[in-house]
Scaffold this motif. Structure first.
Motif, PDB file in Angstrom:
ATOM      1  N   GLN A  48       0.893  -1.149  -0.031  1.00 46.43           N
ATOM      2  CA  GLN A  48      -0.017  -0.173  -0.118  1.00 46.43           C
ATOM      3  C   GLN A  48       0.977   1.229   0.167  1.00 46.43           C
ATOM      4  O   GLN A  48       0.868   2.138  -0.918  1.00 46.43           O
ATOM      5  CB  GLN A  48      -0.891   0.080   1.205  1.00 46.43           C
ATOM      6  CG  GLN A  48      -1.854  -1.177   1.269  1.00 46.43           C
ATOM      7  CD  GLN A  48      -2.532  -1.199   2.496  1.00 46.43           C
ATOM      8  OE1 GLN A  48      -2.528  -0.552   3.497  1.00 46.43           O
ATOM      9  NE2 GLN A  48      -3.790  -2.062   2.637  1.00 46.43           N
ATOM     10  N   GLY A  49       1.611   1.519   1.023  1.00 46.40           N
ATOM     11  CA  GLY A  49       2.164   2.875   1.410  1.00 46.40           C
ATOM     12  C   GLY A  49       3.157   3.355   0.367  1.00 46.40           C
ATOM     13  O   GLY A  49       3.250   4.575   0.198  1.00 46.40           O
ATOM     14  N   ALA A 130      -0.885   6.535  -4.498  1.00 48.54           N
ATOM     15  CA  ALA A 130      -2.045   6.492  -3.348  1.00 48.54           C
ATOM     16  C   ALA A 130      -1.813   5.533  -2.369  1.00 48.54           C
ATOM     17  O   ALA A 130      -0.539   5.662  -1.982  1.00 48.54           O
ATOM     18  CB  ALA A 130      -3.403   6.460  -3.862  1.00 48.54           C
ATOM     19  N   ASP A 131      -2.475   4.504  -2.055  1.00 46.45           N
ATOM     20  CA  ASP A 131      -2.106   3.640  -1.231  1.00 46.45           C
ATOM     21  C   ASP A 131      -2.356   2.277  -1.942  1.00 46.45           C
ATOM     22  O   ASP A 131      -2.662   1.163  -1.273  1.00 46.45           O
ATOM     23  CB  ASP A 131      -3.115   3.880   0.316  1.00 46.45           C
ATOM     24  CG  ASP A 131      -4.572   3.694   0.172  1.00 46.45           C
ATOM     25  OD1 ASP A 131      -4.911   3.717  -1.180  1.00 46.45           O
ATOM     26  OD2 ASP A 131      -5.256   3.808   0.916  1.00 46.45           O
ATOM     27  N   LYS A 132      -1.825   2.189  -3.164  1.00 44.48           N
ATOM     28  CA  LYS A 132      -1.887   1.267  -3.838  1.00 44.48           C
ATOM     29  C   LYS A 132      -0.711   0.787  -4.844  1.00 44.48           C
ATOM     30  O   LYS A 132      -0.521   0.415  -5.854  1.00 44.48           O
ATOM     31  CB  LYS A 132      -3.364   1.368  -5.080  1.00 44.48           C
ATOM     32  CG  LYS A 132      -4.352   1.685  -4.258  1.00 44.48           C
ATOM     33  CD  LYS A 132      -5.728   1.685  -5.373  1.00 44.48           C
ATOM     34  CE  LYS A 132      -6.773   2.260  -4.424  1.00 44.48           C
ATOM     35  NZ  LYS A 132      -7.992   2.485  -5.262  1.00 44.48           N
ATOM     36  N   VAL A 248      -1.101   6.090   6.462  1.00 48.69           N
ATOM     37  CA  VAL A 248      -2.187   6.615   7.475  1.00 48.69           C
ATOM     38  C   VAL A 248      -1.409   7.543   8.437  1.00 48.69           C
ATOM     39  O   VAL A 248      -2.028   8.812   8.550  1.00 48.69           O
ATOM     40  CB  VAL A 248      -3.228   5.713   7.909  1.00 48.69           C
ATOM     41  CG1 VAL A 248      -4.202   6.467   8.542  1.00 48.69           C
ATOM     42  CG2 VAL A 248      -3.742   4.870   6.611  1.00 48.69           C
ATOM     43  N   ARG A 249      -0.670   7.028   9.201  1.00 47.89           N
ATOM     44  CA  ARG A 249       0.137   7.640  10.098  1.00 47.89           C
ATOM     45  C   ARG A 249       1.004   8.575   9.446  1.00 47.89           C
ATOM     46  O   ARG A 249       1.114   9.754   9.818  1.00 47.89           O
ATOM     47  CB  ARG A 249       0.772   6.729  11.026  1.00 47.89           C
ATOM     48  CG  ARG A 249      -0.129   6.293  12.143  1.00 47.89           C
ATOM     49  CD  ARG A 249       0.497   5.128  13.074  1.00 47.89           C
ATOM     50  NE  ARG A 249       0.694   4.005  12.155  1.00 47.89           N
ATOM     51  CZ  ARG A 249       1.790   3.458  12.292  1.00 47.89           C
ATOM     52  NH1 ARG A 249       2.883   3.667  12.968  1.00 47.89           N
ATOM     53  NH2 ARG A 249       1.951   2.151  11.518  1.00 47.89           N
ATOM     54  N   ASP A 308      -6.894   7.217  14.706  1.00 49.84           N
ATOM     55  CA  ASP A 308      -7.703   8.392  14.473  1.00 49.84           C
ATOM     56  C   ASP A 308      -7.443   9.173  13.335  1.00 49.84           C
ATOM     57  O   ASP A 308      -6.235   9.848  13.446  1.00 49.84           O
ATOM     58  CB  ASP A 308      -7.766   9.182  15.969  1.00 49.84           C
ATOM     59  CG  ASP A 308      -8.687  10.260  15.921  1.00 49.84           C
ATOM     60  OD1 ASP A 308      -9.573  10.451  14.682  1.00 49.84           O
ATOM     61  OD2 ASP A 308      -9.000  11.128  16.855  1.00 49.84           O
ATOM     62  N   LEU A 309      -8.350   9.384  12.489  1.00 49.32           N
ATOM     63  CA  LEU A 309      -7.835  10.023  11.183  1.00 49.32           C
ATOM     64  C   LEU A 309      -8.795  11.408  10.957  1.00 49.32           C
ATOM     65  O   LEU A 309      -8.885  12.053  10.288  1.00 49.32           O
ATOM     66  CB  LEU A 309      -8.040   9.344   9.780  1.00 49.32           C
ATOM     67  CG  LEU A 309      -7.395   8.134   9.447  1.00 49.32           C
ATOM     68  CD1 LEU A 309      -7.366   6.954  10.241  1.00 49.32           C
ATOM     69  CD2 LEU A 309      -7.573   7.814   8.074  1.00 49.32           C
ATOM     70  N   THR A 310      -9.683  11.402  12.004  1.00 46.57           N
ATOM     71  CA  THR A 310     -10.821  12.538  11.853  1.00 46.57           C
ATOM     72  C   THR A 310     -10.411  13.740  11.532  1.00 46.57           C
ATOM     73  O   THR A 310     -11.197  14.467  11.166  1.00 46.57           O
ATOM     74  CB  THR A 310     -12.080  12.035  13.196  1.00 46.57           C
ATOM     75  OG1 THR A 310     -11.087  12.412  14.289  1.00 46.57           O
ATOM     76  CG2 THR A 310     -12.529  11.057  13.272  1.00 46.57           C
TER      77      THR A 310
END
Ligand SMILES: Cc1cc2nc3c(=O)[nH]c(=O)nc-3n(C[C@H](O)[C@H](O)[C@H](O)COP(=O)(O)OP(=O)(O)OC[C@H]3O[C@@H](n4cnc5c(N)ncnc54)[C@H](O)[C@@H]3O)c2cc1C
Length: 575
Positions: A48-49, A130-132, A248-249, A308-310
């Motif tokens: 992903q990353g 992206a994440d792909k 994501v982080r 938490d991504l909010t």
């Protein structure tokens, strides 16, 4: 009997990149590539990353030396520094080459390849789609194989390595669709068979990650290296275990415990959520143990924490990590734009593997090499990750060492003749192995034995380890291995017998699991991903060495091999 100059097992990034390089070096070399899945379904496709390289597109202060230092520090000083130098020096050019091949990387405003932050890296150097990212790279590579005339055998299961007089001479494989057995003869055999996440009950890996290449290597009496170093990724989606990328982080998400605190402050005050994976996984496990994990109803004392991504906002989430958002939505019904994701560590990556030198030549022991046998990618241990891999360095390893080993193989085969073997003997042995499984009239189901084995490995060789827990584990897996003689197959058919394949894969994970547990038991220190509660500190005096485990029917014997340290002296590791 089938013949090729070179036969590669594995259609992921490492195998495909090597095949392409052989053809680029000499289009007349006849290359066959075998995969038990379709190559495009290799686990690489799920990456992903991103992929690291000091391109300096975002961070002009970056350099290959900084990348090398981060990698060695991340490895807890167990990586071989000559191998790390090759990895990090060649990184920028292999990325540009991928881009010329057509890989669609995400871009900056000025059109250059975008780069993001990743755990343990001191600069923003991770290139991504992206994440792909794995998907983008693997599709391009597979198309290039076809264009270059590599013969692809998809959905063939390789059962045995043919290895005589210290030389790899070919292999025996089973056509999954028809049940046909074939021997393939080759001047050089390369393994690029990927990882073994399926040794554990919770993993981010695909179902095919069963360590077959490692088991086949061990079966011919060759050692496996550094098997105790298993990477548990901090953010497996709870309860399924699939990966929520570190990207994501890298894009700014927080980890929070049941009090809502960003607990990484206690464990890695400088790098926080972007500390290396071993440290972050331990932190999550400790928070859960201390009762600050979270339950499904949000109360304290459960066994996950929150990612938490909010605060990142919908637009960023959807443009930078859309696949991770989708996974949480699809698999656990969480909309990460408005609520946190439940996560906990999941078995993710194998730092250890088949010992090779920097040309990908497989080692016979600590000093001698084998002939005609090569390996690269996750199944190999070269070792660029040592005791702990940094995120986005694995795809890089596949591409840098795939390319390098491909070119070394092209050189190696030169004018060599094909080896000679007794085909009938190997076909018969494979036939007998299958027949024995088909005719066995035990009472144990494959899936039941596998589940109990995976549970044992997760319980006895997880994020934290002790003498007592591991010695119990070793005994348990020895008795589970003995139970293999009691398994029975429901499916006796010759065509598409996936139960038969699963039975053979179970033999692989049993063997690999024993090597992991024994190596871990013998290493009485904590280093990188190997964390002993009874030996909590690193012990360079005794254990600054690579483990070699030799498997036989009588168990596993352990030797150690020196680490190459030619640039960075070991220091305490702080983040
Ligand atoms: C979910 C996930 C996300 C990841 N994200 C990243 C990331 O962002 N960045 C990064 O650097 N790393 C990432 N990694 C790690 C990285 O993707 C892998 O280490 C790498 O792709 C492994 O590639 P490989 O070519 O060695 O093997 P794989 O891609 O696993 O391919 C193995 C091949 O071997 C074949 N094979 C195996 N056994 C047999 C057999 N017995 N007979 C025939 N064929 C066989 C399989 O069919 C397959 O084709 C991620 C891993 C996972 C699981």
């Amino acid at each position: 009997m089938l013949q090729h100059d070179v036969i590669i097992v594995g259609g992921g990034l490492a195998g495909c990149r090597a095949a392409l390089e052989i053809k680029r070096t000499d289009p007349n070399i006849d290359v066959g590539l075998i995969a038990k899945t379709h190559p495009i379904r290799s686990h690489s496709v799920a990456a992903q990353g991103g992929i690291a390289a000091s391109l300096k597109n975002v961070d002009p202060a970056d350099s290959w030396e900084a990348h090398a230092f981060d990698t060695v520090k991340g490895s807890d000083y167990l990586a071989d520094q000559d191998a790390v130098e090759i990895l990090t020096k060649e990184a920028p050019e292999v990325i540009i080459d991928l881009e010329h091949m057509g890989v669609l990387f995400s871009r900056l405003e000025d059109g250059k390849i975008a780069q993001r932050a990743f755990g343990g890296h001191s600069h923003k150097r991770t290139c991504y789609a992206a994440d792909k990212t794995g998907h983008a790279i693997l599709h391009e590579l597979v198309m290039n194989l076809r264009r270059n005339g590599v013969k692809i055998y998809d959905e063939w299961y390789v059962m045995n390595l043919i290895f005589e007089d210290n030389q790899a001479k070919g292999l025996v494989m089973l056509h999954i669709e028809t049940g046909k057995l074939e021997v393939v003869l080759a001047k050089a055999v390369m393994f690029a068979t990927g990882g073994y996440g399926r040794v554990f009950n919770t993993t981010s890996n695909d179902f095919a990650s069963t360590g077959d290449g490692l088991a086949m290597t061990a079966a011919v009496g060759l050692p496996l290296e550094d098997m105790e170093f298993v990477q548990f990724h901090p953010t497996g989606l709870f309860p399924v275990g699939v990966l929520i990328s570190e990207a994501v982080r890298g894009e700014g998400a927080y980890l929070r415990n049941s009090d809502g605190d960003r607990f990484m402050e206690k464990y890695a005050p400088k790098q926080m959520e972007l500390a290396p994976r071993d440290i972050t996984s331990r932190a999550i496990t400790l928070e859960i143990r201390a009762g600050r994990g979270i339950h499904k109803d949000g109360s304290a004392g459960g066994n996950f924490v929150h990612l938490d991504l909010t605060h990142m906002g919908k637009e960023k989430i959807m443009s930078k990590v859309p696949f991770c958002w989708e996974e949480a939505e699809r698999l656990v019904g969480i909309d990460a734009v408005v609520e946190p994701m439940p996560v906990r560590p999941t078995a993710h990556y194998s730092m250890g593997g088949i010992p090779v030198n920097t040309d990908g030549r497989v080692r016979k022991n600590g000093t001698e090499l084998t002939e005609g046998f090569f390996a690269a990618g996750e199944c190999a241990c070269v070792s660029v990750h040592g005791a702990n891999r940094l995120g986005s360095n694995s795809l890089l390893e596949c591409i840098v060492y795939g390319r390098r080993v491909g070119s070394k193989i092209a050189e190696y085969v030169g004018d060599r003749p094909l080896p000679a073997i007794n085909e009938t003997q190997y076909l018969q042995a494979a036939q007998e192995r299958i027949q024995k499984l088909m005719e066995q009239t035990g009472t144990t189901r494959i899936s039941d034995l596998r589940q109990r084995f995976q549970d044992t490995m997760s319980e006895h060789c997880g994020v934290f380890r002790t003498d007592e827990i591991m010695s119990e584990g070793i005994q348990e897996i020895q008795s589970l291995t003995a139970e293999y003689n009691d398994v029975f197959l429901d499916d006796k058919s010759t065509h598409w017998n996936t139960e038969l394949i699963e039975a053979m894969e179970l033999q692989s994970i049993l063997k690999v699991g024993e090597a992991i547990l024994t190596s871990a038991y013998k290493r009485q220190e904590s280093r990188g991903a190997h964390s002993r509660e009874d030996f909590p500190t690193r012990d360079d005096e005794k254990y600054l060495g690579h483990t070699l485990s030799f498997c036989s029917d009588d168990g596993v014997t352990i030797e150690y091999m020196p680490v190459v340290i030619d640039r960075f002296e070991p220091k305490e590791r702080k983040y």
